[in-house]
Design a protein around this motif. Sequence first.
Motif, PDB file in Angstrom:
ATOM      1  N   HIS A   2      23.010  42.624 -15.539  1.00 44.80           N
ATOM      2  CA  HIS A   2      23.233  42.794 -14.102  1.00 44.80           C
ATOM      3  C   HIS A   2      22.547  44.091 -13.659  1.00 44.80           C
ATOM      4  CE1 HIS A   2      26.387  39.863 -15.102  1.00 44.80           C
ATOM      5  NE2 HIS A   2      26.297  39.500 -13.834  1.00 44.80           N
ATOM      6  N   VAL A   3      21.298  43.969 -13.265  1.00 42.18           N
ATOM      7  CA  VAL A   3      20.457  45.137 -12.979  1.00 42.18           C
ATOM      8  C   VAL A   3      21.019  45.962 -11.832  1.00 42.18           C
ATOM      9  CG1 VAL A   3      18.139  45.907 -12.365  1.00 42.18           C
ATOM     10  CG2 VAL A   3      18.436  43.903 -13.843  1.00 42.18           C
ATOM     11  N   GLY A 111      17.168  54.197  -9.999  1.00 40.42           N
ATOM     12  CA  GLY A 111      16.769  52.798  -9.946  1.00 40.42           C
ATOM     13  C   GLY A 111      15.347  52.563 -10.396  1.00 40.42           C
ATOM     14  N   GLN A 112      14.821  53.435 -11.254  1.00 40.72           N
ATOM     15  CA  GLN A 112      13.466  53.286 -11.769  1.00 40.72           C
ATOM     16  C   GLN A 112      13.489  52.759 -13.196  1.00 40.72           C
ATOM     17  OE1 GLN A 112      10.244  54.033 -10.196  1.00 40.72           O
ATOM     18  NE2 GLN A 112      11.688  53.721  -8.502  1.00 40.72           N
ATOM     19  N   LEU A 113      12.639  51.789 -13.451  1.00 41.37           N
ATOM     20  CA  LEU A 113      12.435  51.248 -14.792  1.00 41.37           C
ATOM     21  C   LEU A 113      11.167  51.878 -15.362  1.00 41.37           C
ATOM     22  CD1 LEU A 113      12.755  49.168 -17.138  1.00 41.37           C
ATOM     23  CD2 LEU A 113      11.495  47.540 -15.684  1.00 41.37           C
ATOM     24  N   LEU A 114      11.295  52.562 -16.495  1.00 34.79           N
ATOM     25  CA  LEU A 114      10.144  53.153 -17.177  1.00 34.79           C
ATOM     26  C   LEU A 114       9.900  52.369 -18.453  1.00 34.79           C
ATOM     27  CD1 LEU A 114       9.137  56.807 -17.666  1.00 34.79           C
ATOM     28  CD2 LEU A 114       9.343  55.348 -19.684  1.00 34.79           C
ATOM     29  N   ALA A 194      14.894  47.552  -7.739  1.00 33.82           N
ATOM     30  CA  ALA A 194      15.517  46.976  -6.537  1.00 33.82           C
ATOM     31  C   ALA A 194      15.138  45.508  -6.393  1.00 33.82           C
ATOM     32  CB  ALA A 194      15.086  47.753  -5.295  1.00 33.82           C
ATOM     33  N   GLY A 195      16.135  44.652  -6.281  1.00 31.03           N
ATOM     34  CA  GLY A 195      15.902  43.227  -6.126  1.00 31.03           C
ATOM     35  C   GLY A 195      15.509  42.513  -7.397  1.00 31.03           C
ATOM     36  N   GLY A 198      17.948  40.336 -14.086  1.00 31.83           N
ATOM     37  CA  GLY A 198      17.888  40.677 -15.500  1.00 31.83           C
ATOM     38  C   GLY A 198      16.769  39.956 -16.214  1.00 31.83           C
ATOM     39  N   ASP A 199      16.586  38.673 -15.900  1.00 24.73           N
ATOM     40  CA  ASP A 199      15.508  37.906 -16.535  1.00 24.73           C
ATOM     41  C   ASP A 199      14.142  38.471 -16.171  1.00 24.73           C
ATOM     42  OD1 ASP A 199      17.344  36.233 -17.722  1.00 24.73           O
ATOM     43  OD2 ASP A 199      17.122  34.630 -16.245  1.00 24.73           O
ATOM     44  N   GLU A 200      13.976  38.868 -14.910  1.00 21.27           N
ATOM     45  CA  GLU A 200      12.698  39.444 -14.474  1.00 21.27           C
ATOM     46  C   GLU A 200      12.428  40.749 -15.191  1.00 21.27           C
ATOM     47  OE1 GLU A 200      12.371  37.802  -9.875  1.00 21.27           O
ATOM     48  OE2 GLU A 200      13.479  39.648 -10.309  1.00 21.27           O
ATOM     49  N   MET A 201      13.439  41.602 -15.302  1.00 23.78           N
ATOM     50  CA  MET A 201      13.246  42.879 -15.973  1.00 23.78           C
ATOM     51  C   MET A 201      12.883  42.669 -17.436  1.00 23.78           C
ATOM     52  SD  MET A 201      15.570  46.326 -16.007  1.00 23.78           S
ATOM     53  CE  MET A 201      16.949  45.740 -17.002  1.00 23.78           C
ATOM     54  N   GLU A 202      13.564  41.756 -18.095  1.00 23.00           N
ATOM     55  CA  GLU A 202      13.276  41.480 -19.501  1.00 23.00           C
ATOM     56  C   GLU A 202      11.842  40.986 -19.672  1.00 23.00           C
ATOM     57  OE1 GLU A 202      15.102  38.523 -22.899  1.00 23.00           O
ATOM     58  OE2 GLU A 202      16.476  39.445 -21.454  1.00 23.00           O
ATOM     59  N   ARG A 203      11.405  40.103 -18.776  1.00 21.38           N
ATOM     60  CA  ARG A 203      10.041  39.578 -18.862  1.00 21.38           C
ATOM     61  C   ARG A 203       9.014  40.678 -18.639  1.00 21.38           C
ATOM     62  NH1 ARG A 203       6.758  38.566 -14.978  1.00 21.38           N
ATOM     63  NH2 ARG A 203       8.395  38.516 -13.375  1.00 21.38           N
ATOM     64  N   ILE A 204       9.235  41.531 -17.642  1.00 24.47           N
ATOM     65  CA  ILE A 204       8.302  42.615 -17.340  1.00 24.47           C
ATOM     66  C   ILE A 204       8.212  43.598 -18.499  1.00 24.47           C
ATOM     67  CG2 ILE A 204       7.970  44.650 -15.867  1.00 24.47           C
ATOM     68  CD1 ILE A 204       9.146  42.936 -13.556  1.00 24.47           C
ATOM     69  N   VAL A 205       9.361  43.953 -19.057  1.00 28.83           N
ATOM     70  CA  VAL A 205       9.366  44.894 -20.182  1.00 28.83           C
ATOM     71  C   VAL A 205       8.612  44.307 -21.366  1.00 28.83           C
ATOM     72  CG1 VAL A 205      10.824  46.062 -21.886  1.00 28.83           C
ATOM     73  CG2 VAL A 205      11.500  46.052 -19.477  1.00 28.83           C
ATOM     74  N   LEU A 206       8.868  43.058 -21.689  1.00 28.30           N
ATOM     75  CA  LEU A 206       8.208  42.436 -22.838  1.00 28.30           C
ATOM     76  C   LEU A 206       6.704  42.330 -22.623  1.00 28.30           C
ATOM     77  CD1 LEU A 206       8.622  41.154 -25.596  1.00 28.30           C
ATOM     78  CD2 LEU A 206       8.975  38.951 -24.456  1.00 28.30           C
ATOM     79  N   GLU A 207       6.278  41.955 -21.424  1.00 29.65           N
ATOM     80  CA  GLU A 207       4.848  41.868 -21.133  1.00 29.65           C
ATOM     81  C   GLU A 207       4.171  43.221 -21.283  1.00 29.65           C
ATOM     82  OE1 GLU A 207       4.584  40.231 -17.231  1.00 29.65           O
ATOM     83  OE2 GLU A 207       4.889  38.145 -17.896  1.00 29.65           O
ATOM     84  N   ASN A 208       4.828  44.272 -20.805  1.00 22.56           N
ATOM     85  CA  ASN A 208       4.242  45.609 -20.906  1.00 22.56           C
ATOM     86  C   ASN A 208       4.253  46.134 -22.335  1.00 22.56           C
ATOM     87  OD1 ASN A 208       3.643  47.239 -18.088  1.00 22.56           O
ATOM     88  ND2 ASN A 208       4.993  45.493 -17.806  1.00 22.56           N
TER      89      ASN A 208
END
Length: 235
Positions: A2-3, A111-114, A194-195, A198-208
Amino acid sequence: MHVRDLAQYLAELAENNNRAWFVMNKPRYDILRAEFLEMTTRLIAGITRFDPAVAACNPKKALFRINRDLRFARDPKPYKTHFSAAITASGLKKPSQGGGPAYYFHVDETGQLLIAGGEYMPPPDRLRQIRRQVIADADGFSAMLKNRKLRAAYGDLQTEGKLTRPPKGFDADTPHADYIRHKSFIVWNERSVAGMTGDEMERIVLENFRDAQALVQWLRTVPGDSQGEMAPSRN
């Protein structure tokens, strides 16, 4: 994961960084910590598909503690205001442990993802080994810097400070002299959560993480037992 709840919790923690508030909100922390651990576990499985070396990384040991080490700290606040994890082939995180180049990510109170990869401020002996390898494997280092995925996701290698001149024992006209002055060998990028689901964050992190693989793999070619750490961990 739950981001939105995580970002809200961390923002409130930053405003109320004391034991009483933390204890009162411990149930929230426990739920979010469990979700973060579950996501890290899935990320390790995802990374293993393109980098099998991390398969044995223990997700529980990959997570950083929320408690700050106050023994030598000027800031008396007892808690970190970010959730973070470092995924390494050794399963260890810290330079003193010989953790090695890592895939790292955190979500902070703003609220920043690094997302990062590489080695952040490795110990002197390890840093010297990396610098020597830059010279010994100049062609391999050049190829890594030109990696298409790495450059598209991160640009050039980043640093939070570097020497004004080459370190002792290294000439100014040596190959990649500018990089030899770096104190860290890392890449990172940031974005707002923002917005974000959880699935989106996981996908973005894995791609990066996949995009950072070229740097992580090159750092594993550096000789020596001490493998340093990666990326700006804020621990």
